[in-house]
Write an enzyme that holds these catalytic residues in place. Structure first.
Site, PDB file in Angstrom:
ATOM      1  N   HIS A 141      24.610  52.092  15.070  1.00  0.00           N
ATOM      2  CA  HIS A 141      25.957  51.968  15.634  1.00  0.00           C
ATOM      3  C   HIS A 141      25.918  51.794  17.166  1.00  0.00           C
ATOM      4  CE1 HIS A 141      29.197  52.182  12.769  1.00  0.00           C
ATOM      5  NE2 HIS A 141      30.044  52.572  13.700  1.00  0.00           N
TER       6      HIS A 141
ATOM      7  N   ASP B  44      32.794  49.736  18.941  1.00  0.00           N
ATOM      8  CA  ASP B  44      33.636  49.093  17.935  1.00  0.00           C
ATOM      9  C   ASP B  44      32.965  47.799  17.490  1.00  0.00           C
ATOM     10  OD1 ASP B  44      35.815  48.737  16.269  1.00  0.00           O
ATOM     11  OD2 ASP B  44      37.019  47.701  17.771  1.00  0.00           O
TER      12      ASP B  44
ATOM     13  N   ARG C   8      31.357  44.739  11.134  1.00  0.00           N
ATOM     14  CA  ARG C   8      31.380  43.275  11.015  1.00  0.00           C
ATOM     15  C   ARG C   8      30.049  42.682  11.458  1.00  0.00           C
ATOM     16  NH1 ARG C   8      36.517  44.383  12.554  1.00  0.00           N
ATOM     17  NH2 ARG C   8      36.148  44.181  14.778  1.00  0.00           N
ATOM     18  N   LEU C   9      29.509  43.199  12.563  1.00  0.00           N
ATOM     19  CA  LEU C   9      28.233  42.666  13.051  1.00  0.00           C
ATOM     20  C   LEU C   9      27.100  42.951  12.075  1.00  0.00           C
ATOM     21  CD1 LEU C   9      28.037  43.219  16.909  1.00  0.00           C
ATOM     22  CD2 LEU C   9      28.395  41.129  15.638  1.00  0.00           C
ATOM     23  N   SER C  10      27.127  44.109  11.428  1.00  0.00           N
ATOM     24  CA  SER C  10      26.049  44.440  10.487  1.00  0.00           C
ATOM     25  C   SER C  10      26.030  43.440   9.332  1.00  0.00           C
ATOM     26  CB  SER C  10      26.203  45.870   9.961  1.00  0.00           C
ATOM     27  OG  SER C  10      27.264  45.983   9.041  1.00  0.00           O
ATOM     28  N   ARG C  11      27.212  43.030   8.880  1.00  0.00           N
ATOM     29  CA  ARG C  11      27.269  42.049   7.787  1.00  0.00           C
ATOM     30  C   ARG C  11      26.920  40.647   8.284  1.00  0.00           C
ATOM     31  NH1 ARG C  11      31.243  45.752   6.890  1.00  0.00           N
ATOM     32  NH2 ARG C  11      32.884  44.560   7.924  1.00  0.00           N
TER      33      ARG C  11
END
Length: 503
Positions: free
Chosen positions: A315, A319, A323-326
């Protein structure tokens, strides 16, 4: 009930580690065997309760590699104990592994009374774990073949589910599926995948993106094919592009503690706390290096699962992390050269449909990690966070659940989402053609009605009939329904017939 191996080390030394899936317990059995959720150990082969090195060697031999526990336990064992055991078995596999890890975690050398001989031994058993070629240590004749380094390493077990999923060769099949479509259909299917991936990635975060937000996220997805290496600057640029509030846009990885919360008030509502900023930054450097390297050395989908879940557990931003992980799943596959012709596997679409399973997969890490944080409510909007654990819980983590989930979603994205959308588009084309041959209907009206009818399983609703009654003849509504229902019925019968044939 006496414990053995990792369970004994965890109990005796009060180590910070997640609960073991199958702890070793001394039982009245005559041989080592797995019974339910324990590894039953005969009293005759169990080390004495106070023999810490004995339990390390037992664990290395019978329980695999748990770096979280070993990183904390080995520094607590006197060097003399390891040297004495080494003297007795200078070429022993498990004492060599223990000595190699002791030196790595302690930063000091043990005394070797004679050079180690024999071939190199992999630290992780390739029959038990998915591994990648690593560095060889000539001093102990050990090859570190973990996914990562001894500063940050993910483990992935060769579970039956993962091995079956890998045999599907999902990426090659996805590429073949797209290439076999007519060029016009291929473009439409890919465009649908980009739009749906953007919308559902936001939807998982309970957000409804504006047209501008969706467009920017689609641009990011397309840019992933440029194969830009992971770096802090690149990830910051991506984070800024997914956030619309200028106050939430990052300039670098976070410098303050963040957390995830449920709807409960105060500390009770905190569901996950990632590593503190300094540790997060250190581990992000490791994760980015792994992401840039692993795509060339392990299966791209394995790498994608590790990078995606590793990122969300660290993390690094205040914020936009979800979304970035996907997005990183797609980015990793592109960097590996696994997606050509602009192809995108709509994994977020699959995840949205399996949201509960997604949450459960995340919680396999987040829930036990939360236990090592003392969170206290100070006043409205302010809490204190005190980490009571060991950094090893974030350095060395079990990526098996995340990799399994990523493989499942990639398979679903191909076999359900992409295929269903392609069938939808093919049906749409056939219905439009059939209606066009019989009636003169404005193109935009016909397109909307056919899509609505297909989405409603062959029915044009009373509302739509009323909406279009001044531009479309009444009999056209009936004909669209008739053609659609006939087509859907024939396809259903064909599918059921194929199932019976398979039996």
């Amino acid at each position: 009930m006496n414990s053995a191996g990792y369970a004994c080390l965890q109990d005796a030394l009060q180590l910070s580690a997640f609960p073991l899936r199958q702890p070793a317990r001394v039982q009245p059995v005559t041989r080592l065997e797995r019974i339910g959720d324990i590894l039953a150990v005969p009293p005759a082969i169990a080390p004495a309760p106070d023999d810490l090195l004995g339990h390390v060697l037992f664990a290395l031999k019978h329980e695999g590699i748990n770096l979280t526990i070993l990183a904390q336990a080995l520094p607590r064992i006197p060097a003399q104990a390891l040297e004495a055991e080494l003297r007795k078995a200078p070429n022993g596999i498990y004492i060599r592994k223990a000595c190699f890890l002791y030196e790595a975690f302690n930063g000091e050398e043990l005394t070797q009374h004679s050079p180690v001989k024999g071939g190199f031994i992999p630290l992780f058993d390739p029959e038990q774990y998915l591994t990648m070629p690593g560095e060889r240590n000539s001093r102990w004749r050990i090859e570190f073949n973990g996914i990562g380094t001894l500063a940050y390493c993910a483990t992935v077990e060769r579970t039956p589910q993962i091995m079956v999923l890998l045999q599907h060769d999902i990426l090659a099949r996805a590429q073949q599926f797209i290439q076999n479509l007519p060029s016009g259909m291929m473009d439409r299917a890919i465009n649908w995948a980009y739009l749906s991936e953007a919308q559902d990635s936001f939807a998982i975060e309970k957000e409804s993106p504006s047209e501008d937000k969706s467009r920017r996220f689609i641009q990011l997805l397309r840019q992933a094919h440029e194969r830009i290496p992971l770096s802090e600057d690149y990830l910051v640029t991506l984070q800024n592009a997914t956030i619309s509030n200028p106050y939430d846009m990052a300039a670098a990885f976070r410098h303050e503690q963040n957390h995830l919360a449920s709807g409960l008030h105060g500390a009770a509502g905190v569901t996950y706390v990632p590593p503190a900023p300094d540790l997060c930054r250190e581990l992000m450097e490791q994760l980015m290096a792994l992401g840039n390297d692993a795509v060339k050395r392990i299966d791209p989908l394995i790498a994608a699962g590790i990078i995606s879940f590793g990122f969300v557990f660290l993390h690094p931003f205040m914020d936009g992390n979800g979304r970035l992980s996907r997005f990183l799943i797609h980015q990793t596959l592109c960097r590996a050269g696994a997606l050509e012709n602009g192809l995108l596997l709509p994994v977020s679409v699959a995840m949205k449909r399996e949201e509960r399973l997604y949450l459960e997969t995340l919680q396999e890490f987040s829930r036990p990690a939360r236990e090592f944080w003392d969170v206290r409510w100070i006043d409205q909007g302010n809490m204190s966070f005190n980490f009571t654990g060991h950094p090893a819980i974030y350095r060395f983590w079990d990526a098996t659940p995340g990799v399994r989930f990523t493989l499942e979603m990639a398979k679903r994205a191909l076999e359900v989402e992409l295929r269903e959308e392609t069938v939808f588009l093919q049906n749409y084309d056939k219905i439009v053609k059939a209606v066009d041959e019989r009636y003169d209907v404005r193109g935009s009206d016909l397109a909307n009605l056919v899509m609505m009818c297909l989405s409603q399983n062959g029915t044009v609703s009373k509302h739509r009939r009323k909406q279009y009654k001044y531009s479309v003849q009444e009999e056209v509504f009936d004909y669209i329904e008739q053609v659609t229902q006939t087509m859907l019925r024939d396809q259903k019968e064909e599918k059921e017939g194929a199932k019976i044939a398979d039996l």
